[in-house]
Design a protein around this motif. Structure first.
Motif, PDB file in Angstrom:
ATOM      1  N   LEU A 154       9.400  -9.195  -2.954  1.00  0.00           N
ATOM      2  CA  LEU A 154       9.728 -10.750  -3.125  1.00  0.00           C
ATOM      3  C   LEU A 154      10.522 -11.837  -3.746  1.00  0.00           C
ATOM      4  CD1 LEU A 154       5.520 -11.287  -3.999  1.00  0.00           C
ATOM      5  CD2 LEU A 154       6.471 -11.780  -1.804  1.00  0.00           C
ATOM      6  N   GLN A 155      10.603 -10.699  -5.131  1.00  0.00           N
ATOM      7  CA  GLN A 155      12.756 -11.224  -5.503  1.00  0.00           C
ATOM      8  C   GLN A 155      13.474 -11.458  -4.834  1.00  0.00           C
ATOM      9  OE1 GLN A 155      12.864  -8.233  -8.638  1.00  0.00           O
ATOM     10  NE2 GLN A 155      11.306  -9.536  -9.894  1.00  0.00           N
ATOM     11  N   ALA A 166       6.795  -2.034  -6.294  1.00  0.00           N
ATOM     12  CA  ALA A 166       8.491  -2.351  -4.889  1.00  0.00           C
ATOM     13  C   ALA A 166       8.108  -3.505  -3.788  1.00  0.00           C
ATOM     14  CB  ALA A 166       8.094  -1.373  -4.036  1.00  0.00           C
ATOM     15  N   GLY A 167       6.783  -4.593  -4.199  1.00  0.00           N
ATOM     16  CA  GLY A 167       6.370  -5.247  -3.574  1.00  0.00           C
ATOM     17  C   GLY A 167       7.030  -5.659  -4.333  1.00  0.00           C
ATOM     18  N   ASP A 192       0.705  -1.307   0.014  1.00  0.00           N
ATOM     19  CA  ASP A 192      -0.102   0.237   0.462  1.00  0.00           C
ATOM     20  C   ASP A 192       1.031   1.529   0.128  1.00  0.00           C
ATOM     21  OD1 ASP A 192      -2.370  -1.728  -0.113  1.00  0.00           O
ATOM     22  OD2 ASP A 192      -2.939  -1.074   2.006  1.00  0.00           O
ATOM     23  N   ASP A 193       2.019   1.015   0.590  1.00  0.00           N
ATOM     24  CA  ASP A 193       2.877   2.039   1.089  1.00  0.00           C
ATOM     25  C   ASP A 193       3.544   2.752  -0.384  1.00  0.00           C
ATOM     26  OD1 ASP A 193       2.040   2.349   3.273  1.00  0.00           O
ATOM     27  OD2 ASP A 193       3.801   1.822   4.410  1.00  0.00           O
ATOM     28  N   TRP A 239      17.727  -3.123   2.267  1.00  0.00           N
ATOM     29  CA  TRP A 239      16.220  -2.905   1.651  1.00  0.00           C
ATOM     30  C   TRP A 239      15.780  -2.132   0.875  1.00  0.00           C
ATOM     31  CZ3 TRP A 239      12.934  -7.439   0.933  1.00  0.00           C
ATOM     32  CH2 TRP A 239      13.701  -8.482   1.991  1.00  0.00           C
ATOM     33  N   PRO A 240      15.576  -1.667  -0.051  1.00  0.00           N
ATOM     34  CA  PRO A 240      15.287  -0.649  -0.572  1.00  0.00           C
ATOM     35  C   PRO A 240      13.792  -0.107  -0.140  1.00  0.00           C
ATOM     36  CG  PRO A 240      14.559  -2.461  -2.217  1.00  0.00           C
ATOM     37  CD  PRO A 240      15.409  -2.778  -1.245  1.00  0.00           C
ATOM     38  N   TYR A 241      13.082   1.282   0.356  1.00  0.00           N
ATOM     39  CA  TYR A 241      11.999   2.145   0.815  1.00  0.00           C
ATOM     40  C   TYR A 241      12.251   1.693   2.211  1.00  0.00           C
ATOM     41  CZ  TYR A 241      10.880   1.107  -4.324  1.00  0.00           C
ATOM     42  OH  TYR A 241      10.728   1.090  -5.480  1.00  0.00           O
TER      43      TYR A 241
END
Length: 465
Positions: free
Chosen positions: A358-359, A353-354, A347-348, A411-413
């Protein structure tokens, strides 16, 4: 991860049925050719006794032995375990071969060669109507082979006899038409039709035998089968074809002995090189096919987004391991993982990005586990890990290693953590009960604050799924 091997029983049955069709073909060929030869002796037509102009005649007693073997082979091809109807003709073949060999060895005359006049043998100073020593030995072996196969007894001995007969038949075809001396023994020439029928009859009996040893390869669906079929026949036929070609050149071109020896050496080298090149090309072609099949297999069992095993591969792997646990008591441990607050992450930052998260999860799993471990995407943001040959303590260490890898990854984000449920397999487990216990432990990890691992209760498998 590789899926459990599929059964190739249908392919083996189809190959066996195709090869067993050779038996009646061989039987009818023996019956027709030997009958023509016998008719030639009855009517005193030399062309029929030779079937090939300029070659040695097949003897009448040899034709009778081939007719007996052909009748028996045809009966066994139509009805296995045909009893005395197949056993007695083979006994006749054995007795004919034994009597002829005894005549050569002991210098006696058992009066089995006097069925018809044989002016050709008399002109050459050979016993009239008598088959060669090599043919007599071949009939002894073929009679024994037929007796064993018709009664389905001693399959290993029957295969050994088939191997000896094939080598003897190839040698007979190579030396067909030539008389030669072995020590003090003068070997009579073998007729070309006799040598051909010996090879064909041996193959006919061979395909009716229980497939063991090399015949299991011939009936299987494997690269070894292709190599055997493509290379075996040329290897068997190359010596006689080479001998016939050189013999024709010797007569037509009036070659000297030195020229014949040189031609044999040169053509043998060329034939060997051709076979090596052919087998190398065949192996290369088979390797390309295997690589292509492996790529298709990997695509069918790999999750396209994360690179780990997909749900289909996971289901087959866990069933395979549970069967092994029940059969050998070799246990394993399963981890059920779920990304924490992943819906909020989507959602954010959005679904792209999700997908990236997962990758990265798939990458962490593949880098943190052993080569024999299986990481799979169970569904959505939920993953499963199978640890073969691992008890609960090993599963606990693997879970802590994964937790630390998620915590320390750049992690990104924003940071992504994971909750893990640990369940050890039980001999009475099904896939449903084991997954249920791992899910219960995962729920406990989430209820306890996330970013942690919890263990399922030890004991009999849970029920209800």
């Amino acid at each position: 991860m590789s899926a459990p091997p599929k059964s190739n029983a249908k392919a083996q049955v189809a190959a066996a049925n195709a090869m067993t069709k050779l038996a009646p073909i061989a039987a009818w060929t023996m019956l027709v050719v030997a009958s023509l030869v016998l008719l030639g002796w009855c009517l005193q037509i030399p062309a029929l006794t030779r079937l090939m102009t300029g070659t040695t005649s097949m003897k009448a007693i040899s034709a009778i032995a081939f007719i007996a073997s052909g009748i028996s082979l045809l009966g066994c091809a139509r009805r296995p375990r045909a009893g005395l109807a197949c056993f007695l003709p083979n006994l006749l073949v054995l007795l004919v071969g034994t009597a002829s060999l005894l005549e050569h060895a002991a210098g006696v005359d058992l009066f089995i060669d006097h069925l018809f006049a044989d002016p050709e043998a008399i002109a050459l100073g050979n016993p009239p109507g008598r088959m060669s020593q090599m043919t007599a030995v071949a009939f002894i072996l073929m009679g024994l082979q037929g007796m064993l196969v018709s009664q389905q007894r001693m399959p290993r001995l029957a295969h050994l006899l088939a191997g000896l007969l094939l080598s003897l038949g190839a040698l007979s075809l190579t030396m067909a038409g030539y008389g030669y001396r072995v020590g003090i023994i003068q070997m009579l020439p073998v007729a070309v039709p006799t040598a051909v029928l010996l090879l064909l009859g041996t193959l006919g009996w061979l395909v009716l035998q229980k497939p063991i040893g090399i015949m299991r390869v011939a009936f299987a669906d494997s690269p070894g089968t292709v190599l055997l079929k493509r290379a075996g026949i040329p290897a068997l036929l190359m010596p006689p074809v080479l001998a016939i070609a050189i013999r024709a050149a010797e007569h037509l071109l009036d070659w000297t002995h030195t020229e014949v020896v040189a031609a044999v050496g040169y053509l043998s080298g060329v034939g060997a090189c051709a076979m090596v090149i052919g087998m190398a090309w065949l192996l290369h072609h088979l390797d390309e096919q295997q690589q292509k099949a492996r790529r298709f297999h990997d695509a069918a069992y790999t999750d396209a987004l994360t690179g780990v095993t997909n749900r289909r591969g996971f289901d087959e792997a866990i069933e395979h391991l549970l069967q092994g646990h029940r059969g050998t008591d070799h246990g394993f441990t399963m981890l059920m993982l779920d990304l924490d607050h992943f819906k909020n992450f989507n959602d954010d930052f959005g679904h792209l990005a999700g997908d990236e998260a997962l990758q990265i999860t798939g990458q962490i799993l593949l880098e943190s586990l052993r080569p024999q471990d299986i990481a799979a995407r169970f569904g959505g943001e939920e993953f499963a890990v199978i640890l073969p040959g691992t008890e609960m303590a090993g599963g606990r260490r693997a879970a802590q290693r994964l937790l630390q890898a998620f915590r320390t990854h750049d992690w990104p984000y924003r940071k992504v953590t994971v909750s893990i449920g640990i369940a050890n397999s039980h001999p009475d487990d099904t896939a449903a009960t084991l997954i249920a216990r791992a899910d219960e432990a995962l729920y406990a990890a989430k209820s306890g604050g996330r970013d942690r691992a919890c263990e399922a209760a030890v004991g009999p498998p849970a029920s209800g799924l």
